[in-house]
Motif scaffolding. Structure first.
Motif, PDB file in Angstrom:
ATOM      1  N   ALA A 335       0.896  -1.302   0.024  1.00  0.00           N
ATOM      2  CA  ALA A 335       0.033   0.122  -0.089  1.00  0.00           C
ATOM      3  C   ALA A 335       0.892   1.384  -0.175  1.00  0.00           C
ATOM      4  CB  ALA A 335      -0.954  -0.070   1.203  1.00  0.00           C
ATOM      5  N   THR A 336       0.266   2.306  -0.585  1.00  0.00           N
ATOM      6  CA  THR A 336       1.172   3.502  -0.686  1.00  0.00           C
ATOM      7  C   THR A 336       0.134   4.699  -0.271  1.00  0.00           C
ATOM      8  OG1 THR A 336       0.569   3.807  -2.936  1.00  0.00           O
ATOM      9  CG2 THR A 336       2.666   2.636  -2.441  1.00  0.00           C
ATOM     10  N   ILE A 337       0.881   5.872   0.129  1.00  0.00           N
ATOM     11  CA  ILE A 337       0.213   7.023   0.571  1.00  0.00           C
ATOM     12  C   ILE A 337       1.055   8.187   0.012  1.00  0.00           C
ATOM     13  CG2 ILE A 337       0.899   6.894   2.965  1.00  0.00           C
ATOM     14  CD1 ILE A 337      -1.734   8.679   3.531  1.00  0.00           C
ATOM     15  N   ALA A 338       0.146   9.295  -0.628  1.00  0.00           N
ATOM     16  CA  ALA A 338       1.085  10.271  -1.093  1.00  0.00           C
ATOM     17  C   ALA A 338       0.276  11.572  -1.293  1.00  0.00           C
ATOM     18  CB  ALA A 338       1.487  10.156  -2.667  1.00  0.00           C
ATOM     19  N   TRP A 339       0.877  12.769  -1.105  1.00  0.00           N
ATOM     20  CA  TRP A 339       0.143  13.722  -1.012  1.00  0.00           C
ATOM     21  C   TRP A 339       0.783  15.041  -1.578  1.00  0.00           C
ATOM     22  CZ3 TRP A 339       1.937  11.350   3.375  1.00  0.00           C
ATOM     23  CH2 TRP A 339       2.974  12.006   3.910  1.00  0.00           C
ATOM     24  N   LYS A 340       0.018  15.645  -2.146  1.00  0.00           N
ATOM     25  CA  LYS A 340       0.181  17.172  -3.156  1.00  0.00           C
ATOM     26  C   LYS A 340      -0.266  18.440  -2.751  1.00  0.00           C
ATOM     27  CE  LYS A 340      -1.893  15.754  -7.125  1.00  0.00           C
ATOM     28  NZ  LYS A 340      -1.613  15.603  -8.722  1.00  0.00           N
ATOM     29  N   ARG A 341       0.205  19.460  -2.972  1.00  0.00           N
ATOM     30  CA  ARG A 341      -0.597  20.676  -3.011  1.00  0.00           C
ATOM     31  C   ARG A 341      -0.401  21.396  -4.107  1.00  0.00           C
ATOM     32  NH1 ARG A 341      -0.139  24.821   2.100  1.00  0.00           N
ATOM     33  NH2 ARG A 341      -1.167  26.621   1.168  1.00  0.00           N
ATOM     34  N   GLU A 342      -1.470  21.676  -4.973  1.00  0.00           N
ATOM     35  CA  GLU A 342      -1.341  22.545  -6.083  1.00  0.00           C
ATOM     36  C   GLU A 342      -2.663  23.400  -6.282  1.00  0.00           C
ATOM     37  OE1 GLU A 342       0.068  19.924  -9.128  1.00  0.00           O
ATOM     38  OE2 GLU A 342      -1.857  19.188  -9.403  1.00  0.00           O
ATOM     39  N   ASP A 343      -2.658  24.621  -6.781  1.00  0.00           N
ATOM     40  CA  ASP A 343      -3.524  25.377  -7.445  1.00  0.00           C
ATOM     41  C   ASP A 343      -4.726  25.384  -6.438  1.00  0.00           C
ATOM     42  OD1 ASP A 343      -2.400  25.451  -9.927  1.00  0.00           O
ATOM     43  OD2 ASP A 343      -3.477  23.682 -10.539  1.00  0.00           O
ATOM     44  N   GLY A 344      -4.500  25.518  -5.065  1.00  0.00           N
ATOM     45  CA  GLY A 344      -5.257  25.826  -3.831  1.00  0.00           C
ATOM     46  C   GLY A 344      -5.953  24.663  -3.611  1.00  0.00           C
ATOM     47  N   THR A 345      -5.462  23.628  -3.836  1.00  0.00           N
ATOM     48  CA  THR A 345      -6.172  22.052  -3.302  1.00  0.00           C
ATOM     49  C   THR A 345      -4.983  21.412  -2.885  1.00  0.00           C
ATOM     50  OG1 THR A 345      -7.709  22.392  -5.104  1.00  0.00           O
ATOM     51  CG2 THR A 345      -7.389  20.338  -4.090  1.00  0.00           C
ATOM     52  N   PHE A 346      -5.387  20.787  -1.527  1.00  0.00           N
ATOM     53  CA  PHE A 346      -4.459  19.583  -1.066  1.00  0.00           C
ATOM     54  C   PHE A 346      -5.143  18.396  -1.210  1.00  0.00           C
ATOM     55  CE2 PHE A 346      -2.834  16.879   2.496  1.00  0.00           C
ATOM     56  CZ  PHE A 346      -1.510  17.425   2.520  1.00  0.00           C
ATOM     57  N   THR A 347      -4.351  17.323  -1.700  1.00  0.00           N
ATOM     58  CA  THR A 347      -4.939  16.095  -2.184  1.00  0.00           C
ATOM     59  C   THR A 347      -4.015  15.031  -1.730  1.00  0.00           C
ATOM     60  OG1 THR A 347      -5.633  16.998  -4.258  1.00  0.00           O
ATOM     61  CG2 THR A 347      -5.609  14.634  -4.072  1.00  0.00           C
ATOM     62  N   VAL A 348      -4.648  13.848  -1.133  1.00  0.00           N
ATOM     63  CA  VAL A 348      -3.895  12.721  -0.532  1.00  0.00           C
ATOM     64  C   VAL A 348      -4.641  11.586  -1.440  1.00  0.00           C
ATOM     65  CG1 VAL A 348      -3.633  11.288   1.423  1.00  0.00           C
ATOM     66  CG2 VAL A 348      -4.003  13.641   1.743  1.00  0.00           C
ATOM     67  N   ASP A 349      -3.486  10.800  -1.768  1.00  0.00           N
ATOM     68  CA  ASP A 349      -4.140   9.534  -2.696  1.00  0.00           C
ATOM     69  C   ASP A 349      -3.489   8.503  -1.924  1.00  0.00           C
ATOM     70  OD1 ASP A 349      -4.638   8.485  -4.921  1.00  0.00           O
ATOM     71  OD2 ASP A 349      -2.414   8.165  -5.391  1.00  0.00           O
ATOM     72  N   ILE A 350      -4.226   7.463  -1.720  1.00  0.00           N
ATOM     73  CA  ILE A 350      -3.952   6.205  -1.162  1.00  0.00           C
ATOM     74  C   ILE A 350      -4.315   4.960  -2.264  1.00  0.00           C
ATOM     75  CG2 ILE A 350      -4.687   4.449   0.575  1.00  0.00           C
ATOM     76  CD1 ILE A 350      -5.519   6.679   2.256  1.00  0.00           C
ATOM     77  N   ALA A 351      -3.338   4.253  -2.464  1.00  0.00           N
ATOM     78  CA  ALA A 351      -3.469   3.096  -3.228  1.00  0.00           C
ATOM     79  C   ALA A 351      -3.239   1.669  -2.408  1.00  0.00           C
ATOM     80  CB  ALA A 351      -2.590   2.978  -4.294  1.00  0.00           C
ATOM     81  N   LEU A 352      -4.053   0.598  -2.312  1.00  0.00           N
ATOM     82  CA  LEU A 352      -3.902  -0.491  -1.691  1.00  0.00           C
ATOM     83  C   LEU A 352      -4.624  -1.590  -2.389  1.00  0.00           C
ATOM     84  CD1 LEU A 352      -6.812  -0.367   1.254  1.00  0.00           C
ATOM     85  CD2 LEU A 352      -6.384   1.297  -0.276  1.00  0.00           C
ATOM     86  N   PRO A 353      -4.302  -2.724  -1.857  1.00  0.00           N
ATOM     87  CA  PRO A 353      -4.776  -4.062  -2.666  1.00  0.00           C
ATOM     88  C   PRO A 353      -6.375  -3.932  -2.696  1.00  0.00           C
ATOM     89  CG  PRO A 353      -3.153  -4.597  -1.292  1.00  0.00           C
ATOM     90  CD  PRO A 353      -3.421  -3.233  -0.999  1.00  0.00           C
ATOM     91  N   GLY A 354      -7.038  -4.190  -3.841  1.00  0.00           N
ATOM     92  CA  GLY A 354      -8.602  -4.214  -4.072  1.00  0.00           C
ATOM     93  C   GLY A 354      -9.112  -5.606  -3.393  1.00  0.00           C
ATOM     94  N   GLU A 355      -9.254  -5.683  -2.175  1.00  0.00           N
ATOM     95  CA  GLU A 355      -9.627  -7.023  -1.671  1.00  0.00           C
ATOM     96  C   GLU A 355     -11.208  -6.535  -1.439  1.00  0.00           C
ATOM     97  OE1 GLU A 355      -5.790  -8.244   1.132  1.00  0.00           O
ATOM     98  OE2 GLU A 355      -7.379  -7.202   1.874  1.00  0.00           O
ATOM     99  N   THR A 356     -11.916  -7.840  -1.454  1.00  0.00           N
ATOM    100  CA  THR A 356     -13.089  -7.962  -1.090  1.00  0.00           C
ATOM    101  C   THR A 356     -13.554  -9.064  -0.280  1.00  0.00           C
ATOM    102  OG1 THR A 356     -13.895  -9.240  -3.099  1.00  0.00           O
ATOM    103  CG2 THR A 356     -13.811  -6.893  -3.453  1.00  0.00           C
ATOM    104  N   LYS A 357     -14.648  -9.316   0.052  1.00  0.00           N
ATOM    105  CA  LYS A 357     -14.920 -10.403   1.308  1.00  0.00           C
ATOM    106  C   LYS A 357     -14.973 -11.622   0.317  1.00  0.00           C
ATOM    107  CE  LYS A 357     -17.932  -7.877   4.387  1.00  0.00           C
ATOM    108  NZ  LYS A 357     -19.025  -7.852   4.976  1.00  0.00           N
ATOM    109  N   GLU A 358     -15.490 -11.593  -1.008  1.00  0.00           N
ATOM    110  CA  GLU A 358     -15.414 -12.986  -1.856  1.00  0.00           C
ATOM    111  C   GLU A 358     -14.005 -13.392  -2.104  1.00  0.00           C
ATOM    112  OE1 GLU A 358     -17.019 -10.143  -2.207  1.00  0.00           O
ATOM    113  OE2 GLU A 358     -19.317 -10.759  -2.015  1.00  0.00           O
ATOM    114  N   SER A 359     -13.126 -12.269  -2.497  1.00  0.00           N
ATOM    115  CA  SER A 359     -11.827 -12.551  -2.911  1.00  0.00           C
ATOM    116  C   SER A 359     -10.945 -13.142  -1.619  1.00  0.00           C
ATOM    117  CB  SER A 359     -11.223 -11.626  -3.361  1.00  0.00           C
ATOM    118  OG  SER A 359     -10.928 -10.411  -2.673  1.00  0.00           O
TER     119      SER A 359
END
Length: 359
Positions: A335-359
């Motif tokens: 899993a990863t987490i990253a953030w950036k600030r540009e054009d008056g907006t602060f954004t946090v982006d998270i990427a993790l495994p797409g697990e479900t209850k079935e999988s």
């Protein structure tokens, strides 16, 4: 029962190997004794698997009783050499007894002349096979010990990660609760009705969060229910200054996430971002899935308006640090987490495994 015959498949393969060895030994015996092949096979084939079973059990329990490292290596070598010599003599005695029994039948296809050369070969082969079985057993025992040590280390690491996750999760609830109580306290004298509404929203939030507290993973849909309760609490305080939007892909809502993994990010966005703007601003929570099959990834972003001249806009508090540590514990190197600030907006982006209850 443990040992060389611990499973049916293992016992069958072990027996087949010794039958092949018995057939090969029968061919050699027939050649050395200058007799027919059938005589050599009758002489060697029945006794070789029996010796394999007896020697297999003997070496297994001998090695188990004297594991490497518990006694001096020379002593173990001498003990195994003595056992191998004794096993060689015993196998030779059994072969000779079986040969005499076959010769007593008085049929042409039973019995071989056992000379000095053949006797020496049989004794040496019996001792060598015993030593080989001892070496194989020691390798298997050490491999099993290494697997057990690795499993115990993994269990200890998982237990430590679970303890750290519990500690990190317990940091969130008091932090949010204290902030909410401070807001209610401030509203009590300014707007009693708003304070009452905020208290009711806080009660709903706590009920839902307690229901998910004992789970390691919850669906994104359940997580978003908590987020909506939280934002309802904050809207009582901020009013029209707080504008919220959701962009949630339907397939992403079924994905599993650690409970209260988004709430600290949303709280930071309100407190350190929109809360610092007199005119307020937009807070957007988006989620979607990428890839297919085992490579499916869940992407989550939290974006909020920020003051372009301020140093922080959602990066303050314990939120980002807490989320980063929890992701590292729950999804090591996945899993990863990253953030950036540009054009008056602060954004946090998270990427993790797409697990479900079935999988």
């Amino acid at each position: 029962m443990q040992g060389p015959l611990s499973t049916r498949r293992g016992a069958l393969l072990y027996l087949i190997a010794w039958l092949y060895l018995g057939m090969a030994l029968g061919v050699v015996c027939a050649a050395l004794a200058h007799t027919r092949l059938v005589n050599g096979l009758v002489f060697a084939l029945p006794t070789t698997p029996a010796y394999g079973i007896a020697a297999g059990f003997s070496t297994y329990y001998l090695c188990r009783a004297n594991p490497l490292g518990t006694r001096p290596a020379p002593l173990i070598i001498v003990m195994l050499a003595a056992a191998a010599i004794l096993a060689g003599f015993m196998w030779l005695a059994v072969l000779q007894g079986w040969n005499e029994l076959c010769q007593g039948l008085g049929v042409a296809w039973a019995g071989v002349p056992v000379g000095t050369e053949l006797s020496a070969l049989l004794f040496a082969l019996g001792a060598l096979l015993y030593g080989l079985l001892a070496a194989i057993n020691y390798l298997a025992i050490e491999a099993g010990r290494a697997r057990n040590a690795e499993r115990h280390a993994l269990e200890a690491r998982v237990a430590a990660q679970e303890a750290e996750l519990r500690m990190l999760r317990t940091q969130i609830d008091p932090h949010f609760l204290f902030n909410s109580l401070n807001s209610i306290s401030a509203l009590t004298s300014q707007d009693p009705r708003a304070a009452r509404d905020m208290t009711l929203q806080l009660a709903s939030f706590c009920r839902h969060s307690l229901g998910l507290a004992g789970q390691d993973k919850v669906t994104l849909e359940q997580e978003m229910t908590l987020i909506r309760h939280f934002l309802a609490i904050e809207k009582v305080r901020f009013g029209a200054r707080l504008v919220t939007e959701e962009a949630l892909e339907k397939g992403a809502l079924a994905c599993l996430v650690p409970p209260m993994i988004i709430q600290p990010l949303v709280e930071n966005a309100v407190k350190h971002g929109i809360g610092q703007l007199p005119e307020g601003g937009l807070l957007l929570v988006a989620a979607w899935r990428e890839g297919r099959g085992a490579a499916t990834r869940l992407r989550i972003t939290v974006s909020n308006a920020v003051d372009e001249h301020a140093n922080s806009g959602g990066a303050g508090g314990i939120g980002l640090a807490n989320v980063r540590q929890r992701l590292a514990c729950a999804y090591p190197n996945a899993a990863t987490i990253a953030w950036k600030r540009e054009d008056g907006t602060f954004t946090v982006d998270i990427a993790l495994p797409g697990e479900t209850k079935e999988s």
